[in-house]
Design a protein around this motif. Sequence first.
Motif, short mmCIF file in Angstrom:
data_model
loop_
_atom_site.label_atom_id
_atom_site.label_comp_id
_atom_site.label_asym_id
_atom_site.label_seq_id
_atom_site.Cartn_x
_atom_site.Cartn_y
_atom_site.Cartn_z
N GLU A 277 86.84 -37.12 -70.86
CA GLU A 277 86.19 -35.80 -70.79
C GLU A 277 85.12 -35.61 -71.86
OE1 GLU A 277 86.65 -33.50 -68.45
OE2 GLU A 277 87.95 -34.96 -67.46
N LEU A 278 85.01 -36.54 -72.80
CA LEU A 278 84.06 -36.39 -73.90
C LEU A 278 82.67 -36.87 -73.49
CD1 LEU A 278 86.23 -37.78 -76.85
CD2 LEU A 278 85.86 -35.38 -76.27
N SER A 279 81.65 -36.26 -74.10
CA SER A 279 80.30 -36.81 -73.98
C SER A 279 80.22 -38.07 -74.84
CB SER A 279 79.26 -35.78 -74.42
OG SER A 279 79.37 -35.55 -75.82
N TRP A 280 79.13 -38.84 -74.71
CA TRP A 280 79.05 -40.04 -75.52
C TRP A 280 78.95 -39.73 -77.02
CZ3 TRP A 280 80.88 -44.45 -75.70
CH2 TRP A 280 80.37 -45.46 -76.56
N PRO A 281 78.12 -38.77 -77.45
CA PRO A 281 78.13 -38.43 -78.89
C PRO A 281 79.50 -37.96 -79.36
CG PRO A 281 76.14 -37.58 -77.87
CD PRO A 281 77.02 -38.06 -76.76
N GLU A 282 80.21 -37.20 -78.53
CA GLU A 282 81.54 -36.76 -78.93
C GLU A 282 82.51 -37.95 -79.01
OE1 GLU A 282 81.65 -32.21 -77.09
OE2 GLU A 282 82.28 -33.92 -75.86
N THR A 283 82.33 -38.92 -78.13
CA THR A 283 83.17 -40.12 -78.17
C THR A 283 82.95 -40.88 -79.48
OG1 THR A 283 83.04 -40.31 -75.76
CG2 THR A 283 83.75 -42.26 -76.97
N LEU A 384 76.18 -44.96 -81.16
CA LEU A 384 75.56 -43.78 -80.57
C LEU A 384 74.25 -44.11 -79.88
CD1 LEU A 384 75.54 -40.69 -80.21
CD2 LEU A 384 74.45 -40.52 -82.46
N THR A 385 73.42 -44.90 -80.53
CA THR A 385 72.06 -45.15 -80.03
C THR A 385 71.91 -46.48 -79.32
OG1 THR A 385 71.32 -46.19 -82.09
CG2 THR A 385 71.16 -43.78 -81.96
N GLY A 386 72.80 -47.43 -79.58
CA GLY A 386 72.63 -48.77 -79.05
C GLY A 386 71.75 -49.64 -79.91
N THR A 387 71.17 -49.08 -80.98
CA THR A 387 70.31 -49.83 -81.88
C THR A 387 70.72 -49.54 -83.32
OG1 THR A 387 68.67 -48.05 -81.99
CG2 THR A 387 68.37 -49.72 -80.27
N ALA A 388 70.37 -50.45 -84.22
CA ALA A 388 70.68 -50.27 -85.63
C ALA A 388 69.75 -49.23 -86.24
CB ALA A 388 70.55 -51.59 -86.38
N PRO A 389 70.18 -48.53 -87.29
CA PRO A 389 69.31 -47.53 -87.92
C PRO A 389 68.17 -48.14 -88.73
CG PRO A 389 71.39 -47.68 -89.09
CD PRO A 389 71.53 -48.53 -87.87
N PHE A 390 68.24 -49.46 -88.98
CA PHE A 390 67.20 -50.10 -89.78
C PHE A 390 66.69 -51.34 -89.04
CE2 PHE A 390 70.31 -48.18 -92.67
CZ PHE A 390 69.50 -47.23 -93.27
N GLU A 391 65.40 -51.53 -89.04
CA GLU A 391 64.79 -52.67 -88.36
C GLU A 391 64.73 -53.84 -89.33
OE1 GLU A 391 61.02 -51.56 -86.79
OE2 GLU A 391 61.82 -49.98 -85.51
N ASP A 392 65.84 -54.52 -89.44
CA ASP A 392 65.91 -55.66 -90.35
C ASP A 392 65.23 -56.87 -89.73
OD1 ASP A 392 67.43 -54.29 -92.30
OD2 ASP A 392 69.23 -54.58 -91.08
N ALA A 419 64.29 -41.05 -83.57
CA ALA A 419 63.88 -40.82 -82.18
C ALA A 419 64.80 -41.51 -81.19
CB ALA A 419 62.44 -41.30 -81.98
N THR A 420 65.61 -42.46 -81.64
CA THR A 420 66.52 -43.16 -80.74
C THR A 420 67.81 -42.38 -80.47
OG1 THR A 420 67.62 -44.38 -82.53
CG2 THR A 420 65.64 -45.38 -81.57
N LEU A 421 68.04 -41.30 -81.20
CA LEU A 421 69.25 -40.51 -80.97
C LEU A 421 69.21 -39.90 -79.58
CD1 LEU A 421 69.51 -38.65 -84.40
CD2 LEU A 421 71.09 -40.38 -83.55
N PRO A 422 70.29 -39.96 -78.82
CA PRO A 422 70.32 -39.34 -77.49
C PRO A 422 70.00 -37.86 -77.56
CG PRO A 422 72.23 -40.77 -77.80
CD PRO A 422 71.55 -40.67 -79.14
N ALA A 423 69.39 -37.36 -76.52
CA ALA A 423 68.95 -35.96 -76.51
C ALA A 423 70.12 -35.00 -76.65
CB ALA A 423 68.19 -35.67 -75.21
N GLU A 424 71.30 -35.40 -76.15
CA GLU A 424 72.46 -34.50 -76.21
C GLU A 424 73.23 -34.61 -77.52
OE1 GLU A 424 73.92 -38.30 -74.11
OE2 GLU A 424 72.09 -37.10 -74.29
N THR A 425 72.70 -35.36 -78.49
CA THR A 425 73.39 -35.49 -79.78
C THR A 425 73.45 -34.15 -80.49
OG1 THR A 425 72.59 -37.76 -80.03
CG2 THR A 425 73.40 -36.67 -82.00
N PRO A 426 74.63 -33.65 -80.83
CA PRO A 426 74.71 -32.38 -81.57
C PRO A 426 74.04 -32.50 -82.93
CG PRO A 426 76.87 -33.02 -80.69
CD PRO A 426 75.96 -34.19 -80.51
N ALA A 427 73.44 -31.41 -83.37
CA ALA A 427 72.79 -31.42 -84.68
C ALA A 427 73.80 -31.73 -85.78
CB ALA A 427 72.13 -30.06 -84.93
N ALA A 428 75.06 -31.32 -85.58
CA ALA A 428 76.09 -31.59 -86.58
C ALA A 428 76.33 -33.09 -86.73
CB ALA A 428 77.39 -30.89 -86.20
#
Length: 736
Positions: A277-283, A384-392, A419-428
Amino acid sequence: MSGNPMHAVARFAADWESTLRGDRPEPPPLDRYVPDGRDARLAVLTDLVRVDMRQRWRRAGMEKRIAEYRTEFPEVATSPDFVDLVCEEYVVRSRYRVIDVDAFAVEYPEVAGELRARFAAGDDARRTPPPSLPEGIGTGRRLDDFDLLTDLGGGAHSRMFLARQRSMQRLVAVRVEAGADSDAPTVAQLDHQYIVRVFDQRLIADGSTGKPLRLLYMQYLPGGTAADVLAQRRAQPGPASIAVLGGRLLLRAVDAAMEARGEIRPADSRVRAEIAELSWPETVAWVGRRLAEALEYAERHGVLHHDIRPGNVVFTAEGVPKLADFALGPLSWAGGRPTGRAEDPEALRYRSPEALAVMLDPTAPLPGARGDLYSLGVLLWEMLTGTAPFEDSAGDSGPATVADMLARRRAGVSAAALATLPAETPAALRRVLLECLHPDPDRRWQRGAELAGQLDLCLDPRARDLVDPPRKSLRARMRGWPVPIAVVCVGLPNALASVYNIRLNQSLIVDRLAAADQERFATVALVNNAITFPLAAALLLWLARRPLAVSYRLAHGRHYTAAELARARADTLLMGERAVWIPFAMWLLAGVAWPVALSRSGAALPPNAFGYFFTAQVVCAAIALAYPFFLVTVYALRSLYPQLLARGAVGPDDRRQLLALSRRSNFYLAAAASVPLLGVATATFVAPADLELVIGTVRWLSVGGVLAFALTYQLSRLLEADLRALARAIPQSTTT
C-alpha cells in the motif's frame, strides 16, 4: 565508595550499558565505583579501568589512555597488572590505527622492553595485507559442520555461502574468511529484529593448505539484498511505472530472489500487505527507518558497521530489511585504510567524507556513528532515485579516485542529483536524506534513533505535511511572522471582550454617575489600562521568548543543542495556555481593583455596581481564556513546532507532551461553550428595570458566542488531528 567490591565492576558495566541506551547523559564516573580498602581498591580499580578504556575507545571523541588513568589514580602504576593494562591499550589503539610499537613504547619507558618483546613481530604483521582465501573454497565443499550450497558473493579475503549446518539440520549463511581476527564475539551479542542474527564462529584449518579459516555462521534470509531491489528499480521503464508499483516493487525484488533460491512466497502476510500500500518514497522511508533502528541498537552496544552498502542489507520473505556484516567492525579501519572487501571501488561509493579522508590521511579523525548514517543516506537515496547522489568517476580505490570522491561529497548534493528525486517525493523525505548527506558530521542526524524518528514522520502524510509544508503555502509564509500573528491571536478576542465590557458598564454604571465621578472613572480606567496592558504584554512575550526566538533563529541558520531544542518544543506547546491565563487573571483582578480604586478616589458608586462590574469581568475573562487558546495553539503547532520537530532529537517525552496537550484542550473547548451561557447568566443579576439597557449587548454576546464556539470547535478538531498525527510520528520508547 563502600559496599561489596565484588559488585562494583558489574554495576559499572551495567551503567555503561545504560549510557549507551540513552538513559544516562554521560558515561559513569569511574571514581564512584572504586571501593575502600587498599587491596580491594587496587584489584577492582584495574578491572574498572579495563572496562572504561574498552568502552571509550569504541566511541570517537571519548578515548582515554592508561597514562591519563595513572594521573587520575596514581596507584594504577603500582598494580601488578600495569604492564597488561598498557599492552591492552596498545592492542585497542592498534585496532583503529597503525601504531609503531617503538613509538608507543617511548610513552611508557618503564615497560618498554616488555612491549617490544610482546608486539614487535605482531606490529609487522599488522602492516601486511589480509590473507586471501585458499583456492577451492566454493559450492559443493564441506567445511567443518557446513555443506556449502550456494555462493552468495564476496571477495578474495572472504566469501558468503548459503550452507546447511549438519548438526542442527538448518540452512544458515556462512561467511568464510582467511585468518582468525574478528569482532565476532561482540557481534554475536547483537540481538535485534533488524539485524541479521550471528549465531557463532568456528576457527578451522584448511585441509589442503593448513591455513586458518574463520567460519562465521548466521541467520539465512531468502529475500535477497538491496542490490536486487536496486536492480528492479533501475529496470523500470520510467517514473510512471515507479509511481504505479510503489511498495510492490520491493516485493517484486524479494519474490524474484526467493524464486531463484527455490523458496515459496508467504501467503496472507500483514507486512507484505502494508508494503504493497506504500508509495515508492514511503517504501524507502519504511526500509530506512528499520535500518536506522538497527544502527542505533548496535551503537548502544558499542558496535559500528563501517560497511553499509546494498549487499549488506538483506530481506526476509516478507520484505523486512535486516542489516548484515557487522562483523567487519572497527577492524576495517586498522591502518587507516579499510581492508579486505572494503577496498572494492564499488563499496567506496557509500563511504562518508570522514571515512574517505582517513584513507588519504591516517591521522584524520576516524568515522563514528554518523559515518554509518551518511552511508545509509547514500543507500536510501540510490533506492529512491535509482542513481547515486554523487557522480563518481570510474576508477580503482587509489588515492586519486578517493580524493575525487571526497571532493564531491564535501561539495554536497548537486542540483542535478536533486532533479533525480521522483516528483512524488515528500518534502520531509527530501530534507531527511539531505541531512544524512551533509558533509559536516555535526550537521547530520546524531544518532540512529533520530533518523528513525524522522523517517517515521515521513510515513504519516498529515505529520510530514505539517513539518514540511509546501514552500509557497500560507503556513510556510506564516512562519516568518510569529510575533504579529501571536499579537493578533491574543489581542483580537480580548479587544472584543473589551467592547462588550465597555458597553455593559457604560449602560449599567457609568451613565448613572455624576459628571465628576465619570471623570474619576475615566482616570482610573486610563491608569489601570496603562499598567495592566503593558504588564500583560511583557509577561506574554517573556514566556513566549524561547519559541519565538528559536524559530526565528533556526530560519536564519542558527543551531541549538538537543537540550535547548527539547526545552523550546515544550515551551511552544505551552504557548496557547500561557497566552490565555495571564489575560484571564488580569480580567479577574481588574474586576476587583477597578471598583476599589473608584471608591477610594471618592466616586459614589451604586450598591449594585460592584456586582455588575465583576460579572462583566468574568464573562470577559472566559472570552480571554477560551478563544485565544485555540488560535495561538493551532498557529504554534502548525507553524512553529514543526520547525523544532524537524531538527530531530525527539522522543517519548515529546509524544507525552503532545498527548497531554490534546487532553487539556477539552477544557478550553468547554470554556468556549460556556461564554454565551455566562452572558445569559449575567443578565439574571441585572434588575428587571435595567434589562432593557443590556438586552441588546447580551443578545450580541450570545449570538457571537455561538458562532465563535462553532469556529472554536472546528479549530479544536483540527488541533486534535494534528496532535495525534505528530504523536504517531514520534517513537513511543527508545529503541531496544
